[in-house]
Design a protein around this motif. Sequence first.
Motif, PDB file in Angstrom:
ATOM      1  N   ASN A  30      70.704  85.667  79.681  1.00 49.78           N
ATOM      2  CA  ASN A  30      71.024  84.394  80.301  1.00 49.78           C
ATOM      3  C   ASN A  30      72.350  84.495  81.030  1.00 49.78           C
ATOM      4  O   ASN A  30      73.102  85.462  80.846  1.00 49.78           O
ATOM      5  CB  ASN A  30      71.085  83.288  79.232  1.00 49.78           C
ATOM      6  N   PRO A  31      72.690  83.514  81.870  1.00 51.04           N
ATOM      7  CA  PRO A  31      74.008  83.517  82.507  1.00 51.04           C
ATOM      8  C   PRO A  31      75.123  83.585  81.464  1.00 51.04           C
ATOM      9  O   PRO A  31      74.936  83.215  80.305  1.00 51.04           O
ATOM     10  CB  PRO A  31      74.030  82.188  83.254  1.00 51.04           C
ATOM     11  N   VAL A  32      76.287  84.032  81.899  1.00 56.59           N
ATOM     12  CA  VAL A  32      77.394  84.274  80.971  1.00 56.59           C
ATOM     13  C   VAL A  32      77.986  82.990  80.422  1.00 56.59           C
ATOM     14  O   VAL A  32      78.253  82.876  79.218  1.00 56.59           O
ATOM     15  CB  VAL A  32      78.496  85.111  81.655  1.00 56.59           C
ATOM     16  N   TYR A  33      78.177  81.989  81.271  1.00 54.88           N
ATOM     17  CA  TYR A  33      78.930  80.814  80.866  1.00 54.88           C
ATOM     18  C   TYR A  33      78.057  79.553  80.828  1.00 54.88           C
ATOM     19  O   TYR A  33      77.312  79.267  81.768  1.00 54.88           O
ATOM     20  CB  TYR A  33      80.109  80.581  81.812  1.00 54.88           C
ATOM     21  N   ALA A  34      78.186  78.804  79.745  1.00 52.54           N
ATOM     22  CA  ALA A  34      77.468  77.529  79.643  1.00 52.54           C
ATOM     23  C   ALA A  34      77.893  76.566  80.742  1.00 52.54           C
ATOM     24  O   ALA A  34      77.098  75.733  81.186  1.00 52.54           O
ATOM     25  CB  ALA A  34      77.697  76.907  78.270  1.00 52.54           C
ATOM     26  N   ARG A  35      79.121  76.689  81.192  1.00 56.69           N
ATOM     27  CA  ARG A  35      79.601  75.776  82.233  1.00 56.69           C
ATOM     28  C   ARG A  35      78.901  75.987  83.574  1.00 56.69           C
ATOM     29  O   ARG A  35      79.071  75.171  84.489  1.00 56.69           O
ATOM     30  CB  ARG A  35      81.114  75.920  82.400  1.00 56.69           C
ATOM     31  N   SER A  36      78.104  77.062  83.707  1.00 57.30           N
ATOM     32  CA  SER A  36      77.348  77.270  84.948  1.00 57.30           C
ATOM     33  C   SER A  36      76.022  76.513  84.948  1.00 57.30           C
ATOM     34  O   SER A  36      75.353  76.443  85.983  1.00 57.30           O
ATOM     35  CB  SER A  36      77.075  78.768  85.166  1.00 57.30           C
TER      36      SER A  36
END
Length: 598
Positions: A436-442
């Motif tokens: 999954n993408p690295v950052y939840a904020r994305s």
Amino acid sequence: MARVLATTALACTAVAGAAAAANAAAPAARGSIGDIEAQRVDRVPTPTPSWFDCSPAFGEGNECTTVELPLDYDEPRGATTSVAVLRHPASDQANKIGSLFLNPGGPGGSGVEIAAAAVSFLGPEVLERFDIIGMDPRGTNYSDNVRCWENMGEQAAAIEGANIPFPVTDEEEAAYVVASENIGQACSTTGRPLSGSMSTAEVARDMDVLRRMVGDEKLSYLGFSYGSILGSYYANMFPDRVRALVIDGVVDAADWVGTRANRDVPTFTRIRSGEGAAKAFEEILLRCEKAGPEFCRFAAYGDPQDNYAHIRASLLEQPVDLTDPETGEVVYSLTYATMVSWLLVDMYAADAADIIDQDLVLFWQLLQAPAEPGTDEAAAQDDARRALVEKARAIQEQVEAAEAATAQQHEALGLAFPYDNSLEAFFSIQCTDGRNPVYARSWPGHADRADQRAPDFGRAWTWNSSPCANGTWTVRDEDAYTGPFTKVTANPVLVVGNYWDPATNYDNAVKVDRALPKSRLLSSDSWGHTAYGTSACATDAIDAYLLDGTLPAEGTLCVGDAQPFTTPLDAPDAGARSAPQRGLPPVVPPVPGALPRS
């Protein structure tokens, strides 16, 4: 949020009669030299189950056991985890084919409970010829439970910002991101070591050991929804051990894991669940308009698409507190997100169009300007408000009844689980499996883009994987299986796809069928989630394949019993004629925000 997010698989030749019975009692299949997965599981001693009568908890005639299996298959005699298993014995033991393993989806749904319910939806000959086996995936339900917090209080505090179906405003998104990060961090620390040993590959290994335990040379399997992923993993990890494997409600396992091209896209975005839901919903609105008010209630108010857009815009601008007309009590707040979630849940039913029609009428009436007291319009608005309140309470009562039934089962089995780990179970499987993408904020950006491709439902589905951000979900299973998913199986895999599935996009079934060298695609023009039970065509084809290896003809398309807006509303048997003619399997959907709650 445990309920919000988490409540949210032949033979070309016949294997029947005495030959099938011999197959069931044959010794375990051995992997060829160099077959790493076969060697890994074959060195684990065959468990000796202590079956006991668990009918007080799960219904007459069912037997249960728990089995200790390796926490890490690289250490077959090391630490273990307990896996719960239920068996519903074949009614014709003299002519038994073997065992049929079931999985209901989730991820994290209870195999024990779907096997206990098998008599309500499986065909009579299947129940005669197979012992029905359900296992709870490690870390879930009646198996040893993964726990990412010390207690429910800590869990509730950590996820407080995500007690909504999905975020819409900037403030909601910020709080949801924090909760997602909290989940990832907790399961990567307190949840270990079990959280790092819950990949689907580990569950497939467990299932192969249990296949050997029940005496089957090859596996017979029927998996729904997430169960299609487990079936695909087994078919590719143990291709020589497939007897009859059906996957219904299909997710492409390669996209579930994430490829080099899409690993930076959230899980539910890359499997295109939102597009599937949006396609189904749009089709319902189009058919409503075409059918007209004689068949579709919502069409009486004008163009269904325009009026849905009005409902959507109104709730985005201002939520509506629904109050009990008798007491004035606020039952729940109807927001844009709860409305989308409600419609998504509606689409899981085989008669989805009828349910959505009813709900859209209620929403429409609720959002009209208050009518003059004493008029027919005012009475209709009061009726709509009352109906919504009653439905919300009925859903809540169903949830509470399910919780009470689970508590009674725990008590009957001598178990005590005061800690609800359904949230940890759901994410420990999903996040440990996939990239999954690295950052939840994305996730807000991903959700915005998904919403453009699949209005409303793309956003809802995308947020369903935010705790899996690789920067905060750092626990990994070094033995997770990442492919290939193109192995040649001993017998064909039957791949079943439903055109209008709102969770497992039909395109996934097409992709998986094309990827597997030996498979057959069975398509279903039906509604709801999965196809088994929606028509005699689909159900009989699956049963025939499980029983004797008979595959449906190439290009077979079944049509579901329930089709939108085909019966006049004033027909006396309208409801009965729209319902499926067979019981439906209790599939566990990976749907976000399953309840319209405040």
